[in-house]
Design a protein around this motif. Structure first.
Motif, short mmCIF file in Angstrom:
data_model
loop_
_atom_site.label_atom_id
_atom_site.label_comp_id
_atom_site.label_asym_id
_atom_site.label_seq_id
_atom_site.Cartn_x
_atom_site.Cartn_y
_atom_site.Cartn_z
N CYS A 1 66.56 -30.48 9.02
CA CYS A 1 66.09 -29.22 8.45
C CYS A 1 66.01 -28.18 9.56
O CYS A 1 65.81 -28.52 10.73
CB CYS A 1 64.71 -29.41 7.84
SG CYS A 1 64.70 -30.66 6.56
N SER A 2 66.15 -26.96 9.15
CA SER A 2 66.04 -25.85 10.08
C SER A 2 64.59 -25.72 10.56
O SER A 2 63.67 -26.28 9.94
CB SER A 2 66.47 -24.62 9.29
OG SER A 2 66.18 -23.48 9.96
N ASN A 3 64.39 -25.05 11.67
CA ASN A 3 63.01 -24.76 12.09
C ASN A 3 62.90 -23.30 12.46
O ASN A 3 63.89 -22.69 12.87
CB ASN A 3 62.59 -25.68 13.25
CG ASN A 3 63.27 -25.30 14.56
OD1 ASN A 3 62.89 -24.32 15.20
ND2 ASN A 3 64.28 -26.06 14.96
N SER B 1 57.45 -24.13 17.18
CA SER B 1 58.13 -23.91 15.90
C SER B 1 57.50 -24.72 14.78
O SER B 1 56.71 -25.63 15.00
CB SER B 1 59.59 -24.31 16.03
OG SER B 1 59.67 -25.68 16.33
N LEU B 2 57.94 -24.38 13.57
CA LEU B 2 57.60 -25.16 12.38
C LEU B 2 58.91 -25.65 11.77
O LEU B 2 59.78 -24.84 11.41
CB LEU B 2 56.84 -24.29 11.37
CG LEU B 2 56.50 -24.97 10.04
CD1 LEU B 2 55.60 -26.19 10.24
CD2 LEU B 2 55.82 -23.99 9.08
N THR B 3 59.04 -26.97 11.64
CA THR B 3 60.21 -27.53 10.95
C THR B 3 59.99 -27.36 9.46
O THR B 3 58.91 -27.64 8.94
CB THR B 3 60.38 -29.03 11.30
OG1 THR B 3 60.51 -29.14 12.72
CG2 THR B 3 61.61 -29.62 10.64
N LEU B 4 61.04 -26.88 8.77
CA LEU B 4 60.93 -26.60 7.34
C LEU B 4 61.41 -27.80 6.52
O LEU B 4 62.11 -28.67 7.04
CB LEU B 4 61.76 -25.38 6.98
CG LEU B 4 61.47 -24.10 7.77
CD1 LEU B 4 62.31 -22.95 7.24
CD2 LEU B 4 59.98 -23.74 7.68
N SER C 1 69.44 -26.67 12.77
CA SER C 1 69.62 -27.85 11.91
C SER C 1 71.00 -28.46 12.16
O SER C 1 71.15 -29.69 12.13
CB SER C 1 69.45 -27.47 10.44
OG SER C 1 70.31 -26.41 10.09
N SER D 1 67.31 -24.43 20.24
CA SER D 1 66.38 -24.50 19.10
C SER D 1 66.55 -25.82 18.33
O SER D 1 65.64 -26.27 17.64
CB SER D 1 66.57 -23.30 18.18
OG SER D 1 67.92 -23.22 17.76
N ARG E 1 64.13 -28.91 18.63
CA ARG E 1 62.86 -28.94 17.88
C ARG E 1 63.03 -29.58 16.50
O ARG E 1 62.06 -30.08 15.93
CB ARG E 1 62.30 -27.51 17.77
CG ARG E 1 62.07 -26.85 19.15
CD ARG E 1 61.42 -25.46 19.02
NE ARG E 1 62.16 -24.60 18.11
CZ ARG E 1 62.61 -23.37 18.39
NH1 ARG E 1 62.39 -22.83 19.58
NH2 ARG E 1 63.26 -22.68 17.48
N SER E 2 64.24 -29.51 15.91
CA SER E 2 64.44 -30.02 14.54
C SER E 2 64.48 -31.54 14.48
O SER E 2 64.57 -32.10 13.39
CB SER E 2 65.72 -29.45 13.92
OG SER E 2 65.46 -28.18 13.36
N PRO F 1 56.22 -27.25 5.21
CA PRO F 1 56.57 -27.95 6.45
C PRO F 1 57.38 -29.19 6.13
O PRO F 1 57.16 -29.83 5.09
CB PRO F 1 55.20 -28.32 7.04
CG PRO F 1 54.26 -27.29 6.49
CD PRO F 1 54.76 -27.02 5.10
#
Ligand code: ADP
Ligand code: DP6
Length: 321
Positions: free
Chosen positions: A9-11, A34-37, A108, A140, A143-144, A312
């Protein structure tokens, strides 16, 4: 032939990364949070195939060429070295959202690629090792690999989880303002900012302070304080881009209208906070209880094509075909 498929998933960065460390290897100049979606997903299948004489890369159903292909081949080259393999691979990847438009497809995309490719090459790398591999493709993306709230410290090899998604009762609303790819990708945009913007040094000084403030607020479950640090981070980052020569302006009139609407909603009592990446879209961190109301208000703004709501989400994972 060995095949593996991964979903990532994108973050969305709450405290932004913008700028490369002089130490190279795509290490970052500043820390990010970040927040992973749970939405905005990439699905990537990698098959290591003894009959291929070169890597074959397909993105969104079309054969990739140029820089997009080179970035994928670069990651596969690292795995060939690690696994002492001379085999080539075929890669098929699909983003379920627009690519290269500021919705973090590289995040992602490289997370799913790193996880699937290391499995297809017969390696069982640790999460931290996969995160480091993904980071070299796109920082980035490191983080995912992790769920919920995640940090990537300045010059760190890999990202680390900070708190689970349940730390705050929030959703991320993505107000999609224009479709189609942007003119300048993130990698070129940050290099240009670094090389020409007199405000870049100020950004590098301020970013760690905002990161620390955002992280502290998150750990204290203080959404107002997190939101304030988050808005300041994105505005400082965009100020540094706008001061580049020639100027790098990703924001559009519709972006400004969404920002204004978020401020008004907040003044009327809804906890909602904006952030923009290298693109015109606005991501709004909102208390889950207010999500439907804020989403409807954003959808009514001229120039907003659609609003995607995302809770999240999980770290990248392998799936059985
Ligand atoms: P975005 O805002 O979408 O992250 P970037 O400019 O940061 O835009 O990154 C877009 C680039 O990431 C694409 O041009 C392509 O090179 C790469 N990319 C996007 N999706 C994938 C994917 N699923 N697999 C591999 N690479 C991808
Ligand atoms: C504005 O990770 O796409 O989204 O490492 O060159 O691939 P590369 O850059 P990328 O940049 C992301 C920039 C950002 C902020 C963020 O996600 O932290």
């Amino acid at each position: 032939m060995t095949t593996a498929t991964a979903i990532a998933c994108s973050n969305i960065a709450l405290a932004k990364y913008w700028g490369k460390s002089p130490r190279g290897r795509n290490l970052t100049a500043v820390p990010s949070l970040s927040l992973t979606l749970s939405g905005l997903r990439t699905r990537t299948t990698v098959s290591v195939d003894a009959t291929l004489s070169e890597d074959r890369v397909e993105l969104g159903g079309s054969v990739a060429s140029g820089r997009a292909r080179e970035r994928v081949v670069g990651l596969l080259d690292e795995l060939r070295t690690l696994s002492r393999s001379r085999r080539f691979a075929s890669v098929a990847s699909h983003n379920d959202f627009p690519t290269a438009s500021g919705l973090a497809s590289s995040a992602s995309g490289f997370a799913a690629l790193a996880l699937a490719a290391q499995a297809a090459f017969g390696l069982s790398l640790s999460r931290a090792e996969v995160s480091a591999l993904a980071r070299r493709g796109s920082a980035s993306a490191a983080r995912s690999l992790f769920p919920g709230f995640v940090e990537l410290l300045a010059e760190a090899e890999s990202a680390e989880p900070v708190a689970p998604g349940e730390q705050l009762d929030v959703e991320m609303l993505v107000a999609v303002t224009t479709l189609g790819p942007k003119e300048t990708g993130s990698t070129d945009g940050m290099r240009h900012t670094q090389a020409t913007s007199p405000y870049y040094p100020a950004w590098v000084t301020a970013a760690p302070v905002l990161f620390a403030e955002a992280k502290q607020a998150l750990l204290a479950r203080d959404l107002e304080r997190l939101g304030a640090a988050m808005e300041h981070s994105t505005l400082l980052m965009h100020a540094s881009m706008m001061a580049a020569r020639p100027a790098l302006i990703y924001l559009r009139d519709s972006t400004l209208r969404v920002m204004e609407c978020v401020r008004q909603l907040r003044a009327a009592g809804s906890a909602a906070f904006f952030t923009m990446d290298a693109g015109p879209h606005v991501k709004v961190l909102v208390e889950r209880a207010n999500s439907a109301r804020v989403s409807a208000a954003l959808a009514a703004i001229p120039g907003v094509e659609r609003v995607l709501a995302s809770a999240p989400g999980p770290g990248a994972f392998l799936v059985e075909e």
